[in-house]
Design an enzyme around this catalytic site. Structure first.
Site, PDB file in Angstrom:
ATOM      1  CG  ASP A   1      -3.545  -5.016  -2.973  1.00 37.98           C
ATOM      2  OD1 ASP A   1      -3.109  -4.204  -2.142  1.00 37.98           O
ATOM      3  OD2 ASP A   1      -4.369  -5.914  -2.691  1.00 37.98           O
TER       4      ASP A   1
ATOM      5  CG  HIS B   1      -1.906  -1.169   1.162  1.00 41.60           C
ATOM      6  ND1 HIS B   1      -2.649  -1.541   2.241  1.00 41.60           N
ATOM      7  CD2 HIS B   1      -2.208  -2.063   0.176  1.00 41.60           C
ATOM      8  CE1 HIS B   1      -3.374  -2.613   1.936  1.00 41.60           C
ATOM      9  NE2 HIS B   1      -3.107  -2.946   0.681  1.00 41.60           N
TER      10      HIS B   1
ATOM     11  CG  HIS C   1      -7.656  -2.906  -1.695  1.00 41.01           C
ATOM     12  ND1 HIS C   1      -7.099  -1.873  -0.972  1.00 41.01           N
ATOM     13  CD2 HIS C   1      -6.858  -3.984  -1.481  1.00 41.01           C
ATOM     14  CE1 HIS C   1      -6.033  -2.313  -0.331  1.00 41.01           C
ATOM     15  NE2 HIS C   1      -5.854  -3.598  -0.621  1.00 41.01           N
TER      16      HIS C   1
ATOM     17  CG  HIS D   1      -0.323  -9.399  -2.947  1.00 42.79           C
ATOM     18  ND1 HIS D   1      -0.217  -8.080  -3.334  1.00 42.79           N
ATOM     19  CD2 HIS D   1      -1.167  -9.411  -1.894  1.00 42.79           C
ATOM     20  CE1 HIS D   1      -0.963  -7.332  -2.533  1.00 42.79           C
ATOM     21  NE2 HIS D   1      -1.549  -8.115  -1.660  1.00 42.79           N
TER      22      HIS D   1
HETATM   23 ZN   LIG Z   1      -4.007  -4.533  -0.347  1.00 47.29          ZN
END
Ligand SMILES: [Zn+2]
Length: 316
Positions: free
Chosen positions: A251, A88, A247, A274
């Protein structure tokens, strides 16, 4: 009548913070209280994390070769020292155009704050940015690059203009959260107004499993959107109806910043996270024939560009 198009070559200079900022918070996964300071840094130094609580204050560069874990958060590490949940703050740097900074912290995890990047964005904007004496380098995508994991994928294509566009879709197998998509031409304002304050989220059904695995110890309704079987548990609800996909974009920008240079291209992502974001970064670095590193970007416009103009190339 002929349409007038101007081609510009332009160069943008690197930036850093104008002053030091500091704040405290708790880590989402470790639950540890952490004090953090962000300091200005010189040109071509990139982003460096420093663990002030460990003797010798070891440094970890925010580059993809230092990624040590990508499950539920992105963690960096070097010689046994780690900093977790870096995505973040890195996203705030990428979104606002901070090329160089030193992030000092006295614990193992970047504080989660409200679960979004808005606190980082506000703090950075409160001191402002300053130009440095070197041009920013860009990774300009010339040929497609794709990574996939079953039905999840990320595709990076050349852009028509000197721009970064993002087209992100999610589809969770949850009755309350199925399809959402977000498609935008990226800019600092888009990041600030539409992406930076989207919060991280989790499913109530996963909380026990996460805690059993030593994760989400600092998680609460103050720093995450929690999705129950039929409703959002947070009293104030969502910040946007599609806060979840926003969001995921946040990311992605943090993860892609580990390339070390902003991207010019079209990014299309479906159900990425991720792990796959990191795989994309590694794939880009493995295929230097598919992109070009340049400090000069060419844009085509019928208007004068607002950024630093160095050369008007041609009038059609
Ligand atoms: Zn995040």
């Amino acid at each position: 009548m002929a349409h007038l198009l101007l081609h510009y070559k332009r160069m943008n200079m690197q930036q850093t913070l104008r002053n030091v900022i500091e704040f405290s918070g708790i880590g989402l996964h470790t639950g540890c209280a952490v004090n953090m300071r962000i300091l200005p840094s010189g040109e071509n130094t990139g982003i460096t994390f420093v663990r002030k609580d460990i003797p010798g204050s070891p440094e970890i560069k925010a580059v993809s070769s230092n990624v040590v874990a990508t499950s539920y958060a992105t963690s960096l590490g070097l010689k046994g020292v780690t900093v977790s949940t870096v995505e973040h703050i890195l996203s705030a740097f990428y979104g606002l155009g901070v090329d160089n900074a030193v992030v000092e912290l006295d614990g193992p995890e970047v504080p989660i704050m409200d679960g979004s990047a808005s606190h980082f964005v506000n703090m950075i904007e409160s001191v402002g940015l300053s130009w440095l004496a070197a041009p920013r380098k860009y990774i300009v995508i010339k040929r497609p690059i794709k990574v996939a994991d079953r039905d999840k994928y990320v595709l990076l294509l050349p852009a028509d203009e000197a721009e970064f566009t993002i087209d992100y879709s999610i589809d969770f197998s949850h009755p309350f959260l199925t399809k959402q998509s977000f498609s935008k031409l990226f800019s600092r304002d888009v990041f600030r107004q539409e992406v930076g304050n989207a919060r991280t989220f989790g499913f109530l059904r996963d909380v026990e499993m996460l805690r059993a695995n030593g994760l989400a110890k600092g998680g609460s309704l103050h720093n995450a959107v929690v999705i129950g079987d039929t409703e959002i548990l947070n009293e104030d609800g969502l910040r946007y109806p599609d806060e979840f996909v926003r969001h995921k974009v946040l990311d992605m920008m943090g993860d892609i910043s580990l390339l070390g240079a902003p991207v010019i291209g079209r990014l299309i992502a479906h159900r990425s996270g991720h792990g796959l974001n990191h795989k994309l970064v590694k794939e880009i670095l493995k295929r230097p024939g598919r992109w070009e590193l340049t400090d000069t970007v060419v844009s085509e416009s019928s208007e004068e560009p607002q950024s630093i103009q160095i050369e008007k190339m041609a009038t059609v």
